[in-house]
Design a protein around this motif. Structure first.
Motif, short mmCIF file in Angstrom:
data_model
loop_
_atom_site.label_atom_id
_atom_site.label_comp_id
_atom_site.label_asym_id
_atom_site.label_seq_id
_atom_site.Cartn_x
_atom_site.Cartn_y
_atom_site.Cartn_z
N LYS A 1 0.82 -1.21 0.00
CA LYS A 1 0.00 0.00 0.00
C LYS A 1 0.85 1.26 0.00
O LYS A 1 0.55 2.22 -0.70
N ALA A 2 1.92 1.26 0.78
CA ALA A 2 2.82 2.42 0.81
C ALA A 2 3.49 2.59 -0.55
O ALA A 2 3.57 3.70 -1.07
N ARG A 3 3.98 1.49 -1.13
CA ARG A 3 4.63 1.54 -2.44
C ARG A 3 3.66 2.09 -3.49
O ARG A 3 4.01 2.94 -4.30
N ASP A 4 2.42 1.59 -3.49
CA ASP A 4 1.42 2.06 -4.46
C ASP A 4 1.18 3.56 -4.33
O ASP A 4 1.06 4.26 -5.32
N LYS A 5 1.13 4.06 -3.10
CA LYS A 5 0.89 5.48 -2.87
C LYS A 5 2.09 6.32 -3.34
O LYS A 5 1.91 7.36 -3.99
N VAL A 6 3.30 5.85 -3.06
CA VAL A 6 4.50 6.57 -3.49
C VAL A 6 4.54 6.63 -5.02
O VAL A 6 4.75 7.69 -5.61
N ILE A 7 4.30 5.51 -5.67
CA ILE A 7 4.33 5.46 -7.14
C ILE A 7 3.21 6.33 -7.72
O ILE A 7 3.42 7.05 -8.69
N TYR A 8 2.04 6.28 -7.10
CA TYR A 8 0.93 7.12 -7.55
C TYR A 8 1.33 8.60 -7.50
O TYR A 8 1.10 9.36 -8.45
N ASN A 9 1.95 9.02 -6.39
CA ASN A 9 2.35 10.43 -6.25
C ASN A 9 3.44 10.81 -7.25
O ASN A 9 3.44 11.92 -7.76
N ILE A 10 4.35 9.89 -7.53
CA ILE A 10 5.38 10.17 -8.54
C ILE A 10 4.73 10.36 -9.90
O ILE A 10 5.06 11.30 -10.63
N GLN A 11 3.78 9.48 -10.24
CA GLN A 11 3.07 9.61 -11.52
C GLN A 11 2.35 10.96 -11.58
O GLN A 11 2.37 11.65 -12.60
N LYS A 12 1.70 11.32 -10.49
CA LYS A 12 0.96 12.59 -10.42
C LYS A 12 1.92 13.78 -10.60
O LYS A 12 1.60 14.75 -11.30
N ALA A 13 3.09 13.70 -9.98
CA ALA A 13 4.07 14.78 -10.04
C ALA A 13 4.56 15.00 -11.47
O ALA A 13 4.94 16.12 -11.84
N ARG A 14 4.54 13.95 -12.28
CA ARG A 14 5.02 14.05 -13.66
C ARG A 14 4.14 14.99 -14.49
O ARG A 14 4.55 15.46 -15.54
N PHE A 15 2.92 15.22 -14.05
CA PHE A 15 1.97 16.02 -14.83
C PHE A 15 1.60 17.35 -14.17
O PHE A 15 0.85 18.12 -14.73
N SER A 16 2.13 17.63 -12.99
CA SER A 16 1.75 18.86 -12.29
C SER A 16 2.96 19.52 -11.65
O SER A 16 4.01 18.90 -11.50
N ASN A 17 2.79 20.76 -11.25
CA ASN A 17 3.85 21.47 -10.51
C ASN A 17 3.43 21.58 -9.06
O ASN A 17 3.15 22.66 -8.56
N ASP A 18 3.34 20.46 -8.38
CA ASP A 18 2.88 20.44 -7.00
C ASP A 18 4.06 20.24 -6.06
O ASP A 18 4.66 19.17 -6.03
N ARG A 19 4.38 21.28 -5.29
CA ARG A 19 5.54 21.20 -4.39
C ARG A 19 5.32 20.22 -3.25
O ARG A 19 6.25 19.84 -2.57
#
Length: 115
Positions: A23-41
């Motif tokens: 679950k932690a790994r999935d959340k980290v990977i999800y956030n990395i994917q999200k970061a690729r498309f946004s400028n979220d600090r």
């Protein structure tokens, strides 16, 4: 929405992710994917000079993956993730910043020698 960069995980970063619970790994990977498309600090933040971090807060635990930019490719920008840690305090350990800097330097030395 267009992708701002691609992400490559060096061996230690991949190992860090692999060793997290699912679950932690999935959340980290999800956030990395999200970061690729946004400028979220909150997801991807510059720490110092050339070193950045992917940031995830999950179940009151702070996960960090250190990274740097490789813009030497003609068509794509790649973010190289060096290693990760589970953060215990607000302060980023100096040793981990220095480690990320060393890995970055080595990465570009090797890359330049391949040309």
């Amino acid at each position: 929405m267009t992708e701002k960069f691609q992400v490559q995980f060096l061996e230690e970063a991949a190992e860090f992710l692999h060793n997290l619970d699912e679950k932690a790994r999935d959340k980290v990977i999800y956030n990395i994917q999200k970061a690729r498309f946004s400028n979220d600090r909150e997801l991807f933040k510059k720490l110092k000079d050339e070193i950045w971090e992917f940031r995830t807060l999950f179940n009151r635990t702070h996960y960090r993956l250190f990274a740097f930019w490789d813009k030497t490719g003609k068509s794509e920008t790649v973010v190289i993730s060096t290693h990760g840690l589970i953060k215990k305090s607000d302060k980023t350990p100096k040793a981990d910043l220095e480690k990320a800097e060393r890995i970055r330097k080595l990465y570009f030395e090797r890359k330049n020698n391949e040309k």
